[in-house]
Every structure is written in structure tokens, then in C-alpha cells.
Motif scaffolding. Structure first.
Motif, PDB file in Angstrom:
ATOM      1  N   GLY A  60       0.822  -1.209   0.000  1.00 18.36           N
ATOM      2  CA  GLY A  60       0.000   0.000   0.000  1.00 18.36           C
ATOM      3  C   GLY A  60       0.851   1.251   0.000  1.00 18.36           C
ATOM      4  O   GLY A  60       0.631   2.172  -0.794  1.00 18.36           O
ATOM      5  N   VAL A  61       1.864   1.290   0.874  1.00 19.41           N
ATOM      6  CA  VAL A  61       2.740   2.458   0.945  1.00 19.41           C
ATOM      7  C   VAL A  61       3.435   2.675  -0.393  1.00 19.41           C
ATOM      8  O   VAL A  61       3.560   3.814  -0.874  1.00 19.41           O
ATOM      9  CB  VAL A  61       3.794   2.282   2.061  1.00 19.41           C
ATOM     10  CG1 VAL A  61       4.878   3.322   1.955  1.00 19.41           C
ATOM     11  CG2 VAL A  61       3.132   2.354   3.415  1.00 19.41           C
ATOM     12  N   ILE A 117       2.377   1.846  -3.375  1.00 21.28           N
ATOM     13  CA  ILE A 117       1.414   2.405  -4.345  1.00 21.28           C
ATOM     14  C   ILE A 117       1.212   3.897  -4.068  1.00 21.28           C
ATOM     15  O   ILE A 117       1.207   4.726  -4.990  1.00 21.28           O
ATOM     16  CB  ILE A 117       0.066   1.658  -4.257  1.00 21.28           C
ATOM     17  CG1 ILE A 117       0.228   0.217  -4.709  1.00 21.28           C
ATOM     18  CG2 ILE A 117      -0.987   2.341  -5.105  1.00 21.28           C
ATOM     19  CD1 ILE A 117      -1.023  -0.616  -4.559  1.00 21.28           C
ATOM     20  N   VAL A 118       1.082   4.245  -2.775  1.00 20.71           N
ATOM     21  CA  VAL A 118       0.863   5.650  -2.405  1.00 20.71           C
ATOM     22  C   VAL A 118       2.046   6.508  -2.856  1.00 20.71           C
ATOM     23  O   VAL A 118       1.869   7.549  -3.491  1.00 20.71           O
ATOM     24  CB  VAL A 118       0.655   5.772  -0.880  1.00 20.71           C
ATOM     25  CG1 VAL A 118       0.734   7.225  -0.458  1.00 20.71           C
ATOM     26  CG2 VAL A 118      -0.681   5.188  -0.481  1.00 20.71           C
ATOM     27  N   ASN A 149       2.230   7.029  -6.645  1.00 19.98           N
ATOM     28  CA  ASN A 149       1.235   7.944  -7.202  1.00 19.98           C
ATOM     29  C   ASN A 149       1.419   9.367  -6.713  1.00 19.98           C
ATOM     30  O   ASN A 149       1.125  10.312  -7.446  1.00 19.98           O
ATOM     31  CB  ASN A 149      -0.172   7.425  -6.904  1.00 19.98           C
ATOM     32  CG  ASN A 149      -0.507   6.245  -7.789  1.00 19.98           C
ATOM     33  OD1 ASN A 149      -0.796   6.413  -8.956  1.00 19.98           O
ATOM     34  ND2 ASN A 149      -0.396   5.049  -7.244  1.00 19.98           N
ATOM     35  N   LEU A 150       1.921   9.531  -5.483  1.00 15.90           N
ATOM     36  CA  LEU A 150       2.266  10.879  -5.030  1.00 15.90           C
ATOM     37  C   LEU A 150       3.346  11.462  -5.939  1.00 15.90           C
ATOM     38  O   LEU A 150       3.269  12.627  -6.356  1.00 15.90           O
ATOM     39  CB  LEU A 150       2.768  10.838  -3.583  1.00 15.90           C
ATOM     40  CG  LEU A 150       1.706  10.902  -2.489  1.00 15.90           C
ATOM     41  CD1 LEU A 150       2.376  10.885  -1.130  1.00 15.90           C
ATOM     42  CD2 LEU A 150       0.861  12.155  -2.639  1.00 15.90           C
ATOM     43  N   MET A 174       3.900  10.690  -8.943  1.00 13.16           N
ATOM     44  CA  MET A 174       3.312  10.973 -10.251  1.00 13.16           C
ATOM     45  C   MET A 174       2.568  12.306 -10.200  1.00 13.16           C
ATOM     46  O   MET A 174       2.585  13.085 -11.147  1.00 13.16           O
ATOM     47  CB  MET A 174       2.365   9.843 -10.637  1.00 13.16           C
ATOM     48  CG  MET A 174       1.948   9.860 -12.068  1.00 13.16           C
ATOM     49  SD  MET A 174       1.671   8.207 -12.645  1.00 13.16           S
ATOM     50  CE  MET A 174       0.201   7.757 -11.801  1.00 13.16           C
ATOM     51  N   ILE A 175       1.923  12.591  -9.066  1.00 10.01           N
ATOM     52  CA  ILE A 175       1.186  13.846  -8.944  1.00 10.01           C
ATOM     53  C   ILE A 175       2.158  15.023  -8.870  1.00 10.01           C
ATOM     54  O   ILE A 175       1.975  16.053  -9.520  1.00 10.01           O
ATOM     55  CB  ILE A 175       0.270  13.802  -7.701  1.00 10.01           C
ATOM     56  CG1 ILE A 175      -0.867  12.807  -7.937  1.00 10.01           C
ATOM     57  CG2 ILE A 175      -0.291  15.180  -7.392  1.00 10.01           C
ATOM     58  CD1 ILE A 175      -1.704  12.517  -6.729  1.00 10.01           C
ATOM     59  N   ARG A 235       4.155  12.324 -15.143  1.00 10.16           N
ATOM     60  CA  ARG A 235       4.388  10.995 -15.689  1.00 10.16           C
ATOM     61  C   ARG A 235       5.619  10.915 -16.580  1.00 10.16           C
ATOM     62  O   ARG A 235       6.065   9.855 -16.940  1.00 10.16           O
ATOM     63  CB  ARG A 235       3.203  10.596 -16.565  1.00 10.16           C
ATOM     64  CG  ARG A 235       1.978  10.212 -15.830  1.00 10.16           C
ATOM     65  CD  ARG A 235       0.813  10.176 -16.789  1.00 10.16           C
ATOM     66  NE  ARG A 235      -0.410   9.889 -16.073  1.00 10.16           N
ATOM     67  CZ  ARG A 235      -0.786   8.667 -15.736  1.00 10.16           C
ATOM     68  NH1 ARG A 235      -0.063   7.636 -16.093  1.00 10.16           N
ATOM     69  NH2 ARG A 235      -1.889   8.470 -15.056  1.00 10.16           N
ATOM     70  N   LEU A 237      -3.862   6.369  -5.502  1.00  9.81           N
ATOM     71  CA  LEU A 237      -3.382   6.888  -4.222  1.00  9.81           C
ATOM     72  C   LEU A 237      -4.337   6.488  -3.104  1.00  9.81           C
ATOM     73  O   LEU A 237      -3.941   5.959  -2.064  1.00  9.81           O
ATOM     74  CB  LEU A 237      -3.282   8.410  -4.320  1.00  9.81           C
ATOM     75  CG  LEU A 237      -2.705   9.139  -3.136  1.00  9.81           C
ATOM     76  CD1 LEU A 237      -1.230   8.883  -3.066  1.00  9.81           C
ATOM     77  CD2 LEU A 237      -2.963  10.621  -3.250  1.00  9.81           C
ATOM     78  N   GLY A 263      -4.134   2.765  -2.421  1.00 10.88           N
ATOM     79  CA  GLY A 263      -2.992   2.423  -1.573  1.00 10.88           C
ATOM     80  C   GLY A 263      -3.259   2.763  -0.119  1.00 10.88           C
ATOM     81  O   GLY A 263      -2.990   1.966   0.785  1.00 10.88           O
ATOM     82  N   VAL A 309      -3.438   0.315   3.368  1.00 14.12           N
ATOM     83  CA  VAL A 309      -2.712   0.545   4.615  1.00 14.12           C
ATOM     84  C   VAL A 309      -3.695   0.632   5.781  1.00 14.12           C
ATOM     85  O   VAL A 309      -3.532  -0.046   6.806  1.00 14.12           O
ATOM     86  CB  VAL A 309      -1.876   1.839   4.519  1.00 14.12           C
ATOM     87  CG1 VAL A 309      -1.212   2.130   5.858  1.00 14.12           C
ATOM     88  CG2 VAL A 309      -0.826   1.723   3.436  1.00 14.12           C
TER      89      VAL A 309
END
Lengths: 307, 374
Positions: free
Chosen positions: A108-109, A111-112, A115-116, A118-119, A123, B327, B330, B334
Motif C-alpha cells: 500500500g505504501v 502504491i501511495v 502515485n504521489l 506521479m502527482i 508521468r 493513491l 494504496g 494501509v
């Protein structure tokens, strides 16, 4: 002959980067028995922060070497904070949970973070500014540039420093004690939480350095660069015997060599059937073969028996 | 025939629960189609497909406790088996009743192939080897277009035959008893049948001699071996059984999509299926189904929600909705794991094993044997 030497040199450069990232995996694994799947993204964040800092500073006209140093410091500091935060939020509350729970938070971390990034950074592929001189040297028919030399040198330096830290200092002794037996270490007065936090920060700082190395070598930064690098480094850590610092270094360098030699020679070996696009297959085959004969990696002593 | 009490609700009559469930499941595509549109029926199809995959992986990870990070490789084997044997790629159009079981068998064989040399490895070493195996399969699929073109490389294989038999094709609208059923609805019912089959097999396995052997290995391999369990064979069985389910769903996927490429079988997919199993509740069939449904629906709901909500909150789109959706996804992973470390719906047996309170355990055991009513 010069092709062989060239592949060896390329392999060593790539391998020293793998080794630095693999150290981060193996340190965390040695202490917590946990695969820190978010480590690859820490490498990426390090590279991205360094990119932004150096772009800002280059605009002010500072000399490139100074810019690189400052970028390195800022990136390492940012990654240390990040590593500390990841451990605090995603792993510490789950220390006594079922074994796979922290694996999922790690995913999860990661993925976060991806994407952060990427923001924040978009890209697209970013060009990493050239901060080091890039003179070419010939060495017995093979060519190597300054960046690659410096990468190997810095990696060697960092690894020596880490070994000294782990084996010669009080903190290092505490780290080894926690890795051996956390409850016994706690009874001896070691502050386990602090040691674990420091381990994460050390690993993340190494990751930042590795991230800058990769970006300087290829001249490209991308939000997705962390995952494949992390995967390779994790493979390297397992190859050497996960949880073992020397194993991670050996595994990293070996994996780099296997890959570059594989890419160079796999075509000749298979009579032209397999091309260099099979280099990853080659690396994984070697890994599987090694693990069949040495189930706990090259230098791993004991098999972790955690349920 | 008396089915007795429904296991999750001691007071309910099992027949009534099953009847309600059956009606809901049968009506679902029509209701979804009317309320949310055809796209969501397709998503329901995918949810069923992923439930099958997650239940297959649950055998390996949840029952036998072997961490497999390359599960999608078996999915790929099944899908490519179907695609190569019934598409214009080789001009072959084998009947689906041959191709689907063949895909399952082939995947099972690959499971044994991977498992035989590597099952001596423990824990995370096994994880990296399975991960490597998954990558090897994907790289081969990506590159086997030269010197002999087998898989068509990164372009993938298109124009795969739909699932069809006896002149009836699920790829086009059909009339059944005067009801018009579009292709997605037909596939929904097909997948539903297969999902029920997989659930049935899983349930029977769970309480069988083999299932109990798997759980014994999961809890303590040395003790299991001392009790006379042939751990190597039983672990191999878990691997090949899980792989067979993966191969079967792979074939269905290829027929449903009509197009496959190596991109669909990346490491991310393996990780996603593992998340379904762990997030839902390892080893518990209900939990795994819940995990599968949630992890398919959540990203889709976020896809449709992330843009409009931003518009509504800020008046303009600040952040790329695609990034925002992943986001949030994800973050959800968690948060859920932090709040419920054993999964959303953990298996009762594991909870009993992990419980410290002995009286509680005795009470639960008595309840499970004699029922809760006095």
C-alpha cells in the motif's frame, strides 16, 4: 576480450547500485524479518528530490559539484524522514500482527508513494542534469567514464562505512543484538524502537545515494524507476542470503555481473535463439539455481523460521 | 434433505439464506444493467474472475501458508493456452471443452514444475523464487515472437474465439426462454457457475484430510512432518491445485476478453490477487470472496468518483484522477490492514488458535460441536 572486460565493468557499476539498495532490504529484514516492499520507492523519491534541488540550485549558478553535494544531503535527509515515517505508520503498529499484514501495508505504501510522485513530478521522463565531469578512460580496451568510476568509489566508501558502523560502534552492536534476539536485547537495556527507526533511516539514506547514482549514470529520472530497481535489489539480497550485510553486497555485485554478462553472451551461448532481452530471465534462473543448492542464499547461515 | 444451520448465522434457516442468495445472484446483472449501465456488468464479470483467482491463491497462501508472489503466471499459462488453441494465431479452433480443462492441467503441471525444486525453501525465499518464476513466464511471453512466432510478443493475441459450444456462442446476444441475454450477461452466468464450482471445491478441501494436512503444515511444518504427513507431496498438491484454478480462470479470461497480451500478467496482478486474499482474510472462503469483490469494485468506484468529487469540492480538476484513484487505493490498503491486521473477515479457526483466552476457546469449541442453543 575487450567486450568481456567492458561487460565486467558495466556489471560492477550496476552491481554497486544494486548492492546499496540491497543493503536497505537486508538490514530491515535482519532486524524485523520483514520484506520492506516500499524500499524501491524510497530510491525513486531520493532521485526525484535530488533532481528538484539540483534544478533549483543550478539556476542560481552554483558550481555543479557543490550542487551535487547539497542535492545529495537534501535527498538523503528527505529519505531518512520518509523511511522513519513509513516504519512509524505502516510497520510499527503491526509488529505483532500476522506475518503477511505488514507485507500488504508495504505494498500500500509503495502504491501511495508512486502515485504521489506521479502527482508531484508528472508521468514524463525527466533529464537528470549533468553534475559530474564525464571524461572517458580506456582500460585495457574497455571504456569507463568518470560517473561510473565515482559510482563504484562512493559505493565502496558507503559500504565500508556501514560495516564499520555495524561492527565497531555502540549503535551497531545494538543493531546486531536486536537482529539476534529482540526481547533479550530489550532486557539488556537496548531501546528497540530507536534501533529499528535508525535502521530504517540508514537504509533510506543509502537508498537516496543509490537513486542519485542511477539517475546520474543514465541521465533519466522517472516515477516508475523504483519498482524494477527495488525488485532487482531484493533479488540480490536474497541471492546473497537475506539478513546478511556481506551477503547483500556480494549478491548485488554478482547480480550486476550476471546481468551484464548474460546480456552480452546469452545470444552466443544459445546459438542466437535468445537475445539480450532475456537478460532478466537469465538472472532469475541463476537465482533459482543458487537457491536450490543453497536454500538460504550464498552467505546466509540460518533459515528464518518465522511462522 | 436437511442442510442444517447456515454456518455464519446460527439462527437462519440454510435453505432460506441460499434461496435469497440465489435470487440476488441471478438478478444481479439485470439490476446492475438497469441502475448503473452495461459497464458495471462487465466489472461484475471481472469480480467473479478475480474471486476464482483469489480462491486459487488462497489454497496456496491461506491453507498451506506458502507465500506465492508469481501466481499470475498460472493465469497467464491458462490464458495463452486458450488463445493459442482457439484463435487465428495458428488457425486452430479447438472446442472449449477440450481447451479449458487442458489449460487447468497445463497450469497444474507448471505448478509442479515450479514447486518440485523450490519447496524446500522457506518463507521469503520461496516468495522471491515464485516472483522470479512469474517474471520468467512474462518475459518469455513477451519475447517468443522471434525466431519462431509463438506468442506474437508484446502485441499479444487478438480475435480469440469466444466461449462457444454446439453453435451457441457467448460472444453474441442470445435468447433464452424469451429473455434477451447480451454477451456480458451470458459470461456473468458462466463465470458464476465456475465460481460456485471453485467455492464448492474449496469448501470440501478445507475440511478434508488434505486440507487439514495443509493447515498443519501452515502452523508448524516440523510438527506436521512428525505426525506422518508427507510435507513435500502435500505442498506440491497445494501448489498444483492453486495453479489449476489459476489456469482455468485464465482460459475463461482469454475467451471473455478476446484479446490478451503479456501486459495483463505483470507482477502487479500477482500482488493484487495476494492483497485480495490477505485483506479479505486468509484461509476463510467468505473473507477471500469479500476481498476479491472489494478490490475489484473499489478502484472502479474511485475511477468514477475521483473526478466529479474534485469538481464539486474545488470547482476544477486539481489532480489527475487516475493517480488520485490509485493513491486512495494504496491508502485504503494501509488503513484496512492497520485496523484489522488479520483481514476483514478472518477464519474462525485461526482466530481460535490465536486467542489467548482458554475459556473462550473451550466455549467456542463446545459451541461448534453442540451448537449455541442449550
Amino acid at each position: 576480450m575487450d567486450i568481456f572486460l567492458q561487460q565486467i565493468l558495466n556489471g560492477l557499476v550496476q552491481g554497486s547500485v544494486y548492492a546499496l539498495v540491497a543493503l536497505g532490504y537486508t538490514m530491515v529484514y535482519g532486524i524485523l524479518g520483514l520484506i520492506n516492499f516500499a524500499h524501491g520507492e524510497v530510491v525513486m523519491v531520493g532521485a526525484m528530490v535530488a533532481l528538484t534541488v539540483s534544478q533549483l540550485l543550478l539556476a542560481t549558478g552554483l558550481p555543479p559539484l557543490l550542487v551535487l553535494l547539497i542535492a545529495l544531503m537534501v535527498a538523503a535527509a528527505a529519505c531518512m524522514v520518509l523511511g522513519y515515517g513509513i516504519e512509524r505508520i505502516a510497520y510499527r503498529p503491526l509488529r505483532n500482527a500476522p506475518r503477511l499484514a505488514p507485507l500488504i501495508t508495504a505494498i500500500g505504501v509503495s502504491i501511495v508513494l508512486q502515485n504521489l510522485a506521479m502527482i508531484f513530478w508528472g508521468r514524463e521522463y525527466h533529464a537528470f542534469p549533468q553534475l559530474l565531469p564525464n571524461g572517458l578512460h580506456t582500460l585495457g580496451g574497455a571504456v569507463i567514464n568518470d560517473v561510473q568510476l565515482i559510482i563504484m568509489l562512493v559505493a565502496l566508501l558507503m559500504m565500508t562505512g556501514l560495516m564499520l558502523l555495524v561492527h565497531r560502534t555502540r549503535l551497531g552492536r545494538a543493531m546486531r543484538a536486536v537482529a539476534e534476539n529482540p526481547s533479550a536485547a530489550m532486557l539488556m537495556g537496548v531501546d528497540i524502537n530507536r534501533v529499528i527507526s535508525v535502521t530504517f533511516m540508514l537504509g533510506s539514506a543509502l537508498a537516496a545515494v543509490a537513486g542519485i547514482m542511477v539517475s546520474a549514470n543514465y541521465g533519466i529520472v522517472h516515477y516508475y524507476m523504483g519498482s524494477i530497481l527495488g525488485l532487482k535489489a531484493f533479488t540480490a539480497a536474497v541471492l546473497g542470503g537475506i539478513g546478511n550485510l556481506r551477503g547483500a553486497m556480494l549478491g548485488g555485485v554478482l547480480l550486476g555481473l550476471i546481468e551484464s554478462l548474460g546480456a552480452g553472451y546469452i545470444g552466443d551461448l544459445s546459438g542466437g535463439f535468445f537475445g539480450s532481452n532475456y537478460q532478466d530471465v537469465f538472472a532469475f534462473f541463476v537465482l533459482i539455481a543458487v537457491l536450490i543448492f543453497r536454500p538460504s542464499g550464498l552467505l546466509g547461515e540460518r533459515v528464518a523460521e518465522r511462522a | 434433505m436437511n442442510l442444517g444451520k447456515f454456518p455464519y448465522c446460527k439462527k437462519c434457516n440454510a435453505w432460506r439464506v441460499f434461496a435469497v442468495l440465489a435470487i440476488v445472484l441471478l438478478a444481479l446483472p439485470f439490476v446492475t444493467d438497469a441502475l448503473l449501465g452495461r459497464g458495471w456488468v462487465r466489472i461484475a464479470d471481472f469480480a467473479l474472475l478475480y474471486i476464482m483467482l483469489a480462491l486459487g491463491l488462497n489454497i496456496v497462501v491461506g491453507y498451506a501458508g506458502l507465500l506465492d508472489l508469481g501466481y499470475v503466471a498460472f493465469f497467464a499459462v491458462g490464458a495463452y493456452n486458450y488463445a493459442l488453441l482457439s484463435s487465428p494465431q495458428f488457425g486452430l479452433h479447438w472446442p472449449v471443452w477440450v481447451v479449458l480443462p487442458l489449460g487447468g492441467l497445463l497450469a497444474g503441471f507448471f505448478g509442479v514444475l515450479l514447486g518440485a525444486p523450490t519447496l524446500r525453501l522457506r518463507g521469503d525465499y520461496l516468495a522471491i523464487v515464485t516472483l522470479g518464476f512469474g517474471e520468467i513466464i512474462r518475459i518469455f511471453l513477451n519475447n517468443l515472437n522471434a525466431p519462431v512466432n509463438v506468442t506474437n510478443g508484446p502485441q499479444g493475441i487478438s480475435m480469440i474465439d469466444p466461449v462457444q459450444s454446439g453453435g451457441i456462442s457467448l460472444g453474441s446476444t442470445q435468447q433464452v426462454f424469451g429473455i434477451t441475454l447480451p454477451s456480458v450477461h451470458l459470461y456473468y452466468y458462466l463465470f458464476l457457475c465456475f465460481t460456485l464450482l471453485v467455492i464448492f471445491v474449496s469448501l470440501r478441501l478445507e475440511n478434508s484430510r488434505i486440507g487439514r494436512a495443509w493447515m498443519a503444515i501452515r502452523e508448524d511444518e516440523v510438527a506436521a512432518e512428525a505426525m506422518g504427513i508427507n510435507t513435500r507431496n502435500i505442498k506440491l498438491l497445494a501448489f498444483s491445485m492453486g495453479a489449476t484454478f489459476g489456469g482455468l480462470s485464465g482460459g475463461l479470461f482469454a475467451g471473455f476478453q478476446g484479446f490478451i497480451s503479456p501486459e495483463s500478467f505483470s507482477l502487479t496482478e500477482s500482488v493484487m490477487i495476494l492483497c485480495m486474499v490477505v485483506l479479505g482474510g486468509m484461509g476463510n472462503i467468505g473473507g477471500v470472496i469479500l476481498g476479491g469483490v472489494l478490490l475489484v469494485l473499489l478502484p472502479e468506484a474511485l475511477r468514477n468518483g475521483a473526478g466529479p468529487v474534485q469538481q464539486w469540492l474545488f470547482g476544477k480538476t486539481l489532480v489527475d484522477p487516475e493517480s488520485l484513484r490509485m493513491l486512495l487505493f494504496g491508502l485504503a490498503l494501509v488503513v484496512v490492514m492497520l485496523v484489522r491486521p488479520a483481514g476483514l473477515w478472518p477464519s474462525t479457526q485461526r482466530r481460535r488458535e490465536l486467542s489467548d483466552d482458554d475459556d473462550d476457546v473451550v466455549k467456542q469449541e463446545l459451541e461448534s460441536v453442540y451448537g449455541s442453543s442449550k
